[in-house]
Design a protein around this motif. Structure first.
Motif, PDB file in Angstrom:
ATOM      1  N   PRO A  17      76.794   1.364  69.784  1.00  0.00           N
ATOM      2  CA  PRO A  17      76.695   1.858  68.488  1.00  0.00           C
ATOM      3  C   PRO A  17      75.266   2.643  68.447  1.00  0.00           C
ATOM      4  CG  PRO A  17      77.532  -0.345  68.221  1.00  0.00           C
ATOM      5  CD  PRO A  17      77.161   0.056  69.553  1.00  0.00           C
ATOM      6  N   ARG A  18      75.182   3.549  67.634  1.00  0.00           N
ATOM      7  CA  ARG A  18      74.030   4.445  67.507  1.00  0.00           C
ATOM      8  C   ARG A  18      73.179   3.763  66.163  1.00  0.00           C
ATOM      9  NH1 ARG A  18      77.152  10.053  67.992  1.00  0.00           N
ATOM     10  NH2 ARG A  18      77.374   9.957  70.527  1.00  0.00           N
ATOM     11  N   TYR A  19      71.864   3.837  66.375  1.00  0.00           N
ATOM     12  CA  TYR A  19      71.253   3.040  65.114  1.00  0.00           C
ATOM     13  C   TYR A  19      70.878   4.216  64.135  1.00  0.00           C
ATOM     14  CZ  TYR A  19      71.657  -0.453  68.593  1.00  0.00           C
ATOM     15  OH  TYR A  19      72.251  -1.147  69.611  1.00  0.00           O
ATOM     16  N   ALA A  20      71.435   4.079  63.126  1.00  0.00           N
ATOM     17  CA  ALA A  20      70.872   5.190  61.944  1.00  0.00           C
ATOM     18  C   ALA A  20      69.541   4.699  61.296  1.00  0.00           C
ATOM     19  CB  ALA A  20      72.138   5.471  60.892  1.00  0.00           C
ATOM     20  N   GLU A  21      68.874   5.862  61.035  1.00  0.00           N
ATOM     21  CA  GLU A  21      67.662   5.380  60.276  1.00  0.00           C
ATOM     22  C   GLU A  21      67.634   5.615  58.994  1.00  0.00           C
ATOM     23  OE1 GLU A  21      64.072   4.407  60.833  1.00  0.00           O
ATOM     24  OE2 GLU A  21      65.255   3.526  62.583  1.00  0.00           O
ATOM     25  N   GLY A  22      68.921   5.834  58.369  1.00  0.00           N
ATOM     26  CA  GLY A  22      69.097   5.969  56.785  1.00  0.00           C
ATOM     27  C   GLY A  22      68.441   6.906  56.206  1.00  0.00           C
ATOM     28  N   GLY A  23      68.477   8.061  56.846  1.00  0.00           N
ATOM     29  CA  GLY A  23      67.769   9.416  56.526  1.00  0.00           C
ATOM     30  C   GLY A  23      66.339   9.747  56.543  1.00  0.00           C
ATOM     31  N   SER A  24      65.679   8.590  57.060  1.00  0.00           N
ATOM     32  CA  SER A  24      64.295   8.914  57.259  1.00  0.00           C
ATOM     33  C   SER A  24      63.803   9.524  58.646  1.00  0.00           C
ATOM     34  CB  SER A  24      63.699   7.556  57.410  1.00  0.00           C
ATOM     35  OG  SER A  24      63.596   6.931  56.221  1.00  0.00           O
ATOM     36  N   ARG A  25      62.979  10.328  58.601  1.00  0.00           N
ATOM     37  CA  ARG A  25      62.651  11.193  59.954  1.00  0.00           C
ATOM     38  C   ARG A  25      61.816  10.049  60.711  1.00  0.00           C
ATOM     39  NH1 ARG A  25      61.169  16.605  61.659  1.00  0.00           N
ATOM     40  NH2 ARG A  25      59.288  16.359  63.205  1.00  0.00           N
ATOM     41  N   VAL A  26      62.166   9.962  61.966  1.00  0.00           N
ATOM     42  CA  VAL A  26      61.238   8.853  62.712  1.00  0.00           C
ATOM     43  C   VAL A  26      60.252   9.910  63.486  1.00  0.00           C
ATOM     44  CG1 VAL A  26      61.325   7.863  65.142  1.00  0.00           C
ATOM     45  CG2 VAL A  26      63.391   7.601  63.491  1.00  0.00           C
ATOM     46  N   THR A  27      58.899   9.353  63.262  1.00  0.00           N
ATOM     47  CA  THR A  27      57.771   9.949  63.875  1.00  0.00           C
ATOM     48  C   THR A  27      57.069   9.264  64.943  1.00  0.00           C
ATOM     49  OG1 THR A  27      56.362   8.928  61.847  1.00  0.00           O
ATOM     50  CG2 THR A  27      57.429  11.058  61.637  1.00  0.00           C
ATOM     51  N   ALA A  28      57.391   8.192  65.079  1.00  0.00           N
ATOM     52  CA  ALA A  28      56.877   7.351  66.271  1.00  0.00           C
ATOM     53  C   ALA A  28      58.080   6.420  66.894  1.00  0.00           C
ATOM     54  CB  ALA A  28      55.689   6.415  65.560  1.00  0.00           C
ATOM     55  N   LEU A  29      57.784   5.989  67.999  1.00  0.00           N
ATOM     56  CA  LEU A  29      59.090   5.141  68.641  1.00  0.00           C
ATOM     57  C   LEU A  29      58.403   4.413  69.874  1.00  0.00           C
ATOM     58  CD1 LEU A  29      62.021   4.751  68.810  1.00  0.00           C
ATOM     59  CD2 LEU A  29      62.388   6.683  70.245  1.00  0.00           C
ATOM     60  N   THR A  30      58.598   3.210  69.754  1.00  0.00           N
ATOM     61  CA  THR A  30      58.201   2.211  70.939  1.00  0.00           C
ATOM     62  C   THR A  30      59.309   1.174  71.167  1.00  0.00           C
ATOM     63  OG1 THR A  30      56.480   0.923  71.904  1.00  0.00           O
ATOM     64  CG2 THR A  30      57.058   0.459  69.713  1.00  0.00           C
ATOM     65  N   VAL A  31      59.235   0.418  72.266  1.00  0.00           N
ATOM     66  CA  VAL A  31      60.355  -0.733  72.401  1.00  0.00           C
ATOM     67  C   VAL A  31      59.784  -1.822  72.975  1.00  0.00           C
ATOM     68  CG1 VAL A  31      62.222   0.776  72.841  1.00  0.00           C
ATOM     69  CG2 VAL A  31      60.804   0.282  74.664  1.00  0.00           C
ATOM     70  N   SER A  32      60.087  -3.065  72.910  1.00  0.00           N
ATOM     71  CA  SER A  32      59.475  -4.374  73.142  1.00  0.00           C
ATOM     72  C   SER A  32      60.431  -5.522  73.516  1.00  0.00           C
ATOM     73  CB  SER A  32      58.483  -4.746  72.079  1.00  0.00           C
ATOM     74  OG  SER A  32      57.807  -5.929  72.655  1.00  0.00           O
ATOM     75  N   THR A  33      60.135  -6.186  74.251  1.00  0.00           N
ATOM     76  CA  THR A  33      60.957  -7.298  74.559  1.00  0.00           C
ATOM     77  C   THR A  33      60.733  -8.654  73.577  1.00  0.00           C
ATOM     78  OG1 THR A  33      60.873  -6.833  76.885  1.00  0.00           O
ATOM     79  CG2 THR A  33      61.515  -9.300  76.108  1.00  0.00           C
ATOM     80  N   VAL A  34      61.414  -9.152  72.992  1.00  0.00           N
ATOM     81  CA  VAL A  34      61.462 -10.243  72.023  1.00  0.00           C
ATOM     82  C   VAL A  34      62.525 -11.329  72.419  1.00  0.00           C
ATOM     83  CG1 VAL A  34      61.696 -10.986  69.426  1.00  0.00           C
ATOM     84  CG2 VAL A  34      60.831  -8.657  70.160  1.00  0.00           C
ATOM     85  N   ASP A  35      61.815 -12.213  72.612  1.00  0.00           N
ATOM     86  CA  ASP A  35      62.710 -13.483  73.027  1.00  0.00           C
ATOM     87  C   ASP A  35      63.805 -13.190  74.181  1.00  0.00           C
ATOM     88  OD1 ASP A  35      61.841 -15.207  70.944  1.00  0.00           O
ATOM     89  OD2 ASP A  35      63.422 -14.408  69.556  1.00  0.00           O
TER      90      ASP A  35
END
Length: 184
Positions: free
Chosen positions: A165-183
């Motif tokens: 699945p693609r992850y929709a942002e609900g109409g908000s414009r993404v202006t920054a993006l990062t990823v991280s490991t959790v658990d």
């Protein structure tokens, strides 16, 4: 060590303990630095900068030297940079907000691989942005890319969008993006 890219266009390296600059600014962009990322590339601490001049540059943070010529080819400002290791080789990903493309560059060869993370996801005429972040999941280097207000995940060795699945942002414009490991 920390790296900053101020509006004046010259990146600076900082010794975080006393908070003082390490050497002169890394000044090579024609205009402001829009984005910066750090990584270890081929065993060396490095920074990648993207500028409003449409170029990206790779810097050796140890000596402040540029590692090769600028990475050129974007039509608009380079607004996102990330790094990844693909099959043991270091790569830089650069994104621009004008075309909405994310390009993949071979660090050792200093060349664009000739493909972008754009089609088929941007062929629907929807405005795209070239935001990108990278991570390794289950041993596979992945890129998370934003376009048309949707986050998509790409398998970098395959050069293909992942089948999930693609992850929709609900109409908000993404202006920054990062990823991280959790658990894990």
């Amino acid at each position: 060590m920390a790296a900053t890219g101020p509006a004046g266009g010259a990146e600076r390296r900082w010794d975080r303990r006393p908070g003082v600059p390490l050497g002169p600014p890394l000044d090579a962009h024609d205009g402001a630095v829009a984005t910066v990322a750090t990584a270890v590339l081929d065993g060396r601490p490095a920074a990648v900068t993207g500028g409003l001049d449409g170029t990206a540059r790779i810097w050796d943070l140890g000596n402040g030297e540029s590692l090769g010529p600028p990475l050129t080819g974007h039509r608009g400002p380079v607004t996102a940079v990330a790094t990844a290791e693909i099959e043991g080789r270091p790569f830089v990903l650069t994104g621009d907000d004008e075309e909405g493309t994310v390009r993949i560059w071979d660090v050792r060869g200093g060349r664009w691989l000739g493909r972008s993370l754009e089609n088929p996801i941007w062929d629907d005429g929807v405005e795209a942005t070239g935001w990108v972040a990278t991570a390794e999941v289950a041993g596979r280097p992945l890129a998370v890319v934003n376009s048309d207000e949707t986050l998509r995940v790409w398998d970098l060795p395959a050069g293909a969008e992942r089948d999930h699945p693609r992850y929709a942002e609900g109409g908000s414009r993404v202006t920054a993006l990062t990823v991280s490991t959790v658990d894990g």
